[in-house]
Scaffold this motif. Structure first.
Motif, PDB file in Angstrom:
ATOM      1  N   SER A  94      80.967 -18.804 -24.349  1.00 19.36           N
ATOM      2  CA  SER A  94      81.396 -19.389 -25.608  1.00 19.36           C
ATOM      3  C   SER A  94      81.202 -20.894 -25.536  1.00 19.36           C
ATOM      4  CB  SER A  94      82.863 -19.058 -25.869  1.00 19.36           C
ATOM      5  OG  SER A  94      83.290 -19.592 -27.098  1.00 19.36           O
ATOM      6  N   ASP A  95      80.602 -21.455 -26.576  1.00 22.28           N
ATOM      7  CA  ASP A  95      80.292 -22.877 -26.610  1.00 22.28           C
ATOM      8  C   ASP A  95      81.569 -23.696 -26.733  1.00 22.28           C
ATOM      9  OD1 ASP A  95      78.538 -25.018 -28.984  1.00 22.28           O
ATOM     10  OD2 ASP A  95      79.195 -25.374 -26.932  1.00 22.28           O
ATOM     11  N   GLY A 101      83.840 -21.187 -31.132  1.00 22.64           N
ATOM     12  CA  GLY A 101      83.648 -19.843 -30.615  1.00 22.64           C
ATOM     13  C   GLY A 101      82.230 -19.337 -30.737  1.00 22.64           C
ATOM     14  N   LYS A 102      81.296 -20.229 -31.059  1.00 25.64           N
ATOM     15  CA  LYS A 102      79.880 -19.829 -31.097  1.00 25.64           C
ATOM     16  C   LYS A 102      79.515 -19.208 -29.760  1.00 25.64           C
ATOM     17  CE  LYS A 102      75.348 -22.013 -30.748  1.00 25.64           C
ATOM     18  NZ  LYS A 102      74.625 -23.311 -30.764  1.00 25.64           N
TER      19      LYS A 102
END
Lengths: 115, 114
Positions: A94-95, A101-102
């Motif tokens: 997760s970024d 939450g990308k």
């Protein structure tokens, strides 16, 4: 930049033998890591997640994964494979930069289970 | 408790046409993300909607646009379709986004461009 590398595109095991799917991550921050499974013509199902609590994470269907910071790895294991485990498995980070939450996916590992 | 639902399940279009895909999030979720999964690849992030606004966008052209409605459902629109847009389009929902929130996926819409 955050990324994940799945070290094997295909893994073949016999039913009843252990499963090991390997994943290395790259992240400048403490990462949130996930494993998802995708059966043919279906969406993605969450197997387990690591979010900086216990380093050994237990998931559904007998799967577990261990977060090893020193090795930047998050390998998925299962003691005994079932025929129903045959599917595509994705290691995902997760970024943390965007904080939305990308999800950033690995290329996937196809697990084949032989009778 | 219904999970994430997507419609239609399959769609066939020709180059240059426009398409709209729909997604209803899991009950209680307010954030919707869209992903494109080409054959044999991992999903790629298109964009995320929260509070009816696009909160983050991936590396996709402006031909890809979306919308989120007050009931949190969402649409993905693609204009001027190209052969390369053929893929499985996945919708995922979560609670308020954030890196620790697991995302729940629908079964996807399989889009084929002829």
């Amino acid at each position: 930049a955050q990324s994940v590398t799945q070290l094997d595109s295909h893994v073949s095991v016999s039913e009843g033998t252990p499963v090991l799917l390997r994943c290395n991550y790259s992240s400048s921050y403490s990462p949130s890591l996930f494993w998802y499974v995708q059966h043919p013509n279906k969406g993605l199902q969450l197997l387990l997640k690591y979010t900086s609590a216990a380093t050994l994470v237990k998931g559904i269907n007998g799967f577990e994964a261990e977060f090893k910071k020193s090795e930047t790895s998050f390998h998925l294991t299962k003691p005994s494979a079932h025929m129903s485990d045959a599917a595509e498995y994705f290691c995902v980070v997760s970024d943390p930069v965007s904080n939305t939450g990308k999800l950033i996916f690995g290329q996937g590992t196809t697990l084949q289970v032989k009778p | 408790d219904a999970g994430v639902t997507q419609s239609p399940t399959h769609l066939i279009k020709t180059r240059g046409q426009q398409v709209t895909l729909r997604c209803s999030p899991k009950s209680g979720h307010d954030t919707v993300s869209w992903y494109q999964q080409a054959l044999g690849q991992g999903p790629q992030f298109i964009f995320q909607y929260y509070e009816e606004e696009e909160r983050q966008r991936g590396n996709f052209p402006d031909r890809f646009s979306g919308h989120q409605f007050p009931n949190y459902s969402s649409e993905l629109n693609v204009n001027a379709l190209l052969l390369g847009d053929s893929a499985l389009y996945l919708c995922a929902s979560s609670l308020s986004g954030g890196p620790n929130q697991p995302q729940h996926f629908g079964d996807g819409t399989r889009l084929s461009i002829l």
